[in-house]
Design an enzyme around this catalytic site. Structure first.
Site, PDB file in Angstrom:
ATOM      1  N   GLY A  81    -136.329 -40.275 -31.743  1.00 17.41           N
ATOM      2  CA  GLY A  81    -136.479 -40.213 -33.018  1.00 17.41           C
ATOM      3  C   GLY A  81    -137.393 -41.312 -33.604  1.00 17.41           C
ATOM      4  O   GLY A  81    -137.481 -42.277 -33.174  1.00 17.41           O
TER       5      GLY A  81
ATOM      6  N   GLY B  97    -137.761 -44.085 -36.941  1.00 21.16           N
ATOM      7  CA  GLY B  97    -136.696 -44.706 -37.577  1.00 21.16           C
ATOM      8  C   GLY B  97    -136.169 -46.004 -36.638  1.00 21.16           C
ATOM      9  O   GLY B  97    -135.532 -46.705 -37.407  1.00 21.16           O
ATOM     10  N   HIS B  98    -136.681 -45.998 -35.662  1.00 21.99           N
ATOM     11  CA  HIS B  98    -136.417 -47.257 -34.620  1.00 21.99           C
ATOM     12  C   HIS B  98    -137.345 -48.194 -34.213  1.00 21.99           C
ATOM     13  O   HIS B  98    -137.227 -49.167 -33.618  1.00 21.99           O
ATOM     14  CB  HIS B  98    -135.907 -46.529 -33.198  1.00 21.99           C
TER      15      HIS B  98
ATOM     16  N   ASP C 122    -131.394 -34.964 -27.471  1.00 23.86           N
ATOM     17  CA  ASP C 122    -132.247 -35.495 -26.588  1.00 23.86           C
ATOM     18  C   ASP C 122    -132.079 -34.877 -24.963  1.00 23.86           C
ATOM     19  O   ASP C 122    -133.097 -34.520 -24.394  1.00 23.86           O
ATOM     20  CB  ASP C 122    -132.349 -37.089 -26.194  1.00 23.86           C
TER      21      ASP C 122
ATOM     22  N   HIS D 173    -128.304 -44.536 -35.534  1.00 26.71           N
ATOM     23  CA  HIS D 173    -128.779 -43.378 -36.039  1.00 26.71           C
ATOM     24  C   HIS D 173    -127.953 -43.365 -37.390  1.00 26.71           C
ATOM     25  O   HIS D 173    -127.848 -42.269 -38.052  1.00 26.71           O
ATOM     26  CB  HIS D 173    -128.425 -42.212 -35.238  1.00 26.71           C
TER      27      HIS D 173
END
Length: 700
Positions: free
Chosen positions: A417, A419-420, A473, A582
């Protein structure tokens, strides 16, 4: 906790507490009469006479307990913190979910496996409940087998133990037959097995077997059960639902796609505890969810932070009225269901009342339309990193390295995802990842862009998938692997599992992949670039993952672009230990400490598992979760270096900065890669990406 005051009794302890006489010592007090007496006296405000009646002892004995507790150090103004924490969590779980009782195992130093500690606690719970004439249904699993191994009872008559599901011919030790037999043997009970498979080939076979007189008689016994003990399986790749082999012929993606959060006795439930319909409904022989919920005493024994969603689903669905778990998991369940203020008594639900005259209610961000944040970020990212990567076709969710794939080379595909950042997208380039698939914020990429990455990365020698160990995932990458293999591309997969506090050591395969991804990606990319075979690339990548250890700590939670509010509140004097990436809470909440003390806690956890010897070499990553500045990261690295030097462990290479973030979380993680000669060579192998450049060493 203050010493006894004249406060009125808050709630006496009944001699009968729960369905069918769950009596004697309430489970939340365990087998510790000192803690029990102290709690009733200091916390519940009961008199010594009332305590004597509740405990079934003399008043003089109560007085002795209270005096001895002070001498033993259990009470010194307050109850010893670890015991108090487990008691308060048990009290709040009981209150919040309306349980008949709850037993919470205190956190310890991890010297004893969690399954063993839960098994001992579950055995203690059953020993207080089972009476002569009872019928106990037993669902299978590793933890429930441990319950049977720890259970010792005598002097009971006419007890029947019945298998709750059909059986299997599998060779593992916790089959339904073996688990049920272990419990029956421990209490000298009559054992009734279900002499049919747990899963049959068709609905017709299911209906036919249930008409057989012998099986019908066994199900009649199951229907008479007045107590049941069961574990709860998550849908993590290492869970019993995967490893048992029961479900190999069934596409578990079907259940994941429909929101399944956990499994009870082979039955799938969603996050609210509602049944999830699927292809197994008419093929499973065993207790139904409706039957389970109708049993008077329903004892669930389960723990581990990965079980929080599944346990919460079971509690919400009303399948549990006696819970046995561990303190970290219990605290995680409460936080996940909106209970805050876990310091102290854990008694306040989070309120949505506006704060009068608050300075601000939202986090400031550079945004246009929050719903466009991922697409606009990708526009900027692709423009900024043109020398290193480009879209595959028209998809900006699938990017390929400009100088990565080549004929005869194993391709490396990573992904996850957004955001990382800079994680995933920043590690695409020559000598590292060949392609990356990108999902929404904290969400897995769909199968289609992953499959496109596999095709783009393929040079005819196969493709290696490396990604974090998360259910979404796993589901989507497995589907993409099937698509790629149909196109003739061999696929190997390595899941990253470096977060050592997310699951106990005996459950290493269930751990999350966090910032240690950095090291695993680097080793995998170097192995592929050196021309190693697909099998060799997979093997060395697994070795890198097995030798990578990460622990994270957060001081403030992150905030999502759509809400611009913190995901959850961390008190002004608190920190979260065991952070994922997360936006979820950590494994435990603790009082904030100095930087050196925080590093010491992290390194102590890592040293327990990393069996390094003096003279060994490691690589170190001190990673910001997004909002922690470089200055503070260097303070952390300073202490890491001191702790390693004290053990005569040398730092071969180190990185300090933003490498795997969680949006704007205030926090940091420390990752250690325990090197050997092969890993050292691959770590130094040249690469060129937007975030990481390692040049060829100069020859003398």
């Amino acid at each position: 906790m203050a010493l006894k005051t004249s406060a009125p009794r808050k709630g006496g302890i009944s001699r009968v507490n729960g369905p069918e006489g769950i009596d004697s010592i309430p489970l939340r007090y365990g087998d510790d009469p000192y803690v029990w007496a102290c709690w009733l006296y200091y916390e519940d405000g009961m008199t010594q006479g009332e305590i004597a009646e509740a405990m079934g002892v003399s008043r003089a004995t109560v007085n002795s307990y209270l005096a001895d507790a002070r001498e033993k150090g259990i009470v010194n103004i307050s109850i010893e913190p670890a015991r108090l924490a487990s008691l308060t969590i048990a009290q709040e779980l009981k209150r919040h979910f309306g349980l008949s009782d709850c037993l919470v195992v205190p956190n310890d130093d991890d010297t004893r496996p969690l399954i063993g500690r839960l098994g001992a606690a579950g055995a203690q719970a059953l020993a207080k409940m089972i009476k002569s004439g009872d019928t106990l249904a037993v669902a299978w699993g590793r933890t429930i087998l441990s319950v049977g191994e720890h259970l010792e009872m005598a002097s009971l008559q006419d007890v029947t133990v019945v298998q709750a599901t059909g059986g299997t011919t599998a060779s593992f030790a916790y089959t339904p037959e073996l688990t049920t037999a272990a419990v029956a043997r421990a209490i000298s009970a009559r054992c009734v097995n279900i002499t049919a498979p747990a899963i049959v080939a068709s609905a017709q076979m299911h209906d036919m077997l249930l008409t057989e007189p012998l099986i019908r008689e066994q199900f009649d016994t199951l229907a008479r059960a007045n107590r049941v003990v069961f574990g709860i399986a998550s849908l993590r790749p290492n869970s019993t639902i995967h490893t048992s082999g029961f479900f190999e012929s069934v596409p578990l993606q079907h259940y994941l796609a429909k929101g399944a959060a956990g499994v009870l006795a082979g039955r799938f439930i969603d996050e609210r505890g509602r049944p999830v319909a699927g292809p197994l409904d008419d093929r499973t022989i065993g207790i139904s969810l409706e039957m389970l919920r109708g049993i008077g005493t329903r004892v669930a024994v389960a723990g581990g932070f990965d079980k929080v969603p599944a346990l919460l689903a079971a509690l919400r669905g009303g399948y549990v009225n006696v819970l046995v778990t561990d303190a970290a998991t219990g605290a995680g369940i409460l936080r996940a269901d909106g209970v805050t203020s876990l310091d102290g008594k854990l008694s306040q639900r989070q309120k949505s009342t506006p704060v009068a005259n608050a300075y601000r209610t939202h986090v400031k961000k550079f945004l246009n339309n929050p719903n466009d944040v991922v697409e606009e970020m990708l526009d900027g990212l692709i423009a900024a990193h043109k020398p290193y990567l480009q879209p595959i076709g028209n998809s900006r969710r699938a990017l390929v390295a400009r100088n990565g794939p080549r004929p005869g080379k194993v391709g490396l595909v990573i992904g996850g995802g957004t955001g990382h950042e800079p994680c995933f997208v920043g590690y695409v380039g020559k000598g590292l990842a060949d392609a990356v698939a990108i999902g929404n914020i904290f969400s897995s990429p769909p199968p289609d862009p992953i499959a496109k990455c596999a095709v783009a990365a393929s040079g005819g020698a196969g493709v290696l998938f490396v990604y974090g160990n998360y259910a979404g995932d796993v589901m989507n990458f497995e589907m993409a692997a099937e698509i790629a293999e149909e196109k003739g591309i061999p696929i190997r997969t390595v899941l990253t599992t470096d977060d050592i506090v997310s699951s106990p050591v005996e459950d290493k395969e269930g751990r999350r992949g966090v910032a240690g991804n950095f090291f695993v990606f680097k080793v995998a990319g170097a192995a592929c670039d050196r021309g190693m075979t697909l099998d060799e690339c997979e093997a060395v990548t697994r070795k890198a993952n097995d030798r990578t250890y990460t622990v994270g700590v957060a001081l403030e939670s992150c905030s999502m672009p759509q809400t611009r509010r913190h995901n959850f509140e961390i008190g002004p004097d608190d920190m979260e230990l065991g952070m994922g990436i997360h936006g979820e809470p950590g494994v435990s909440r603790e009082r904030i400490r100095t930087a050196d003390e925080i590093v010491d806690t992290i390194m102590d956890n890592i040293f327990k598992e990393m069996k390094a010897e003096p003279g060994d070499r490691v690589a170190v990553l001190v990673n910001s979760f997004g909002a922690t500045p470089q200055m503070e990261l260097y303070i952390l690295f300073r202490r890491v270096e001191q702790r390693l030097a004290a053990k005569n462990i040398a730092i071969e290479a180190n990185w300090v900065g933003h490498y795997c973030t969680s949006l704007d979380m205030v926090g940091a993680s420390i990752s250690i890669l325990h090197l050997d000669r092969q890993l050292t060579e691959l770590l130094h192998h040249p690469c060129q990406t937007a975030v990481l450049t390692i040049n060829t060493p100069e020859t003398p």
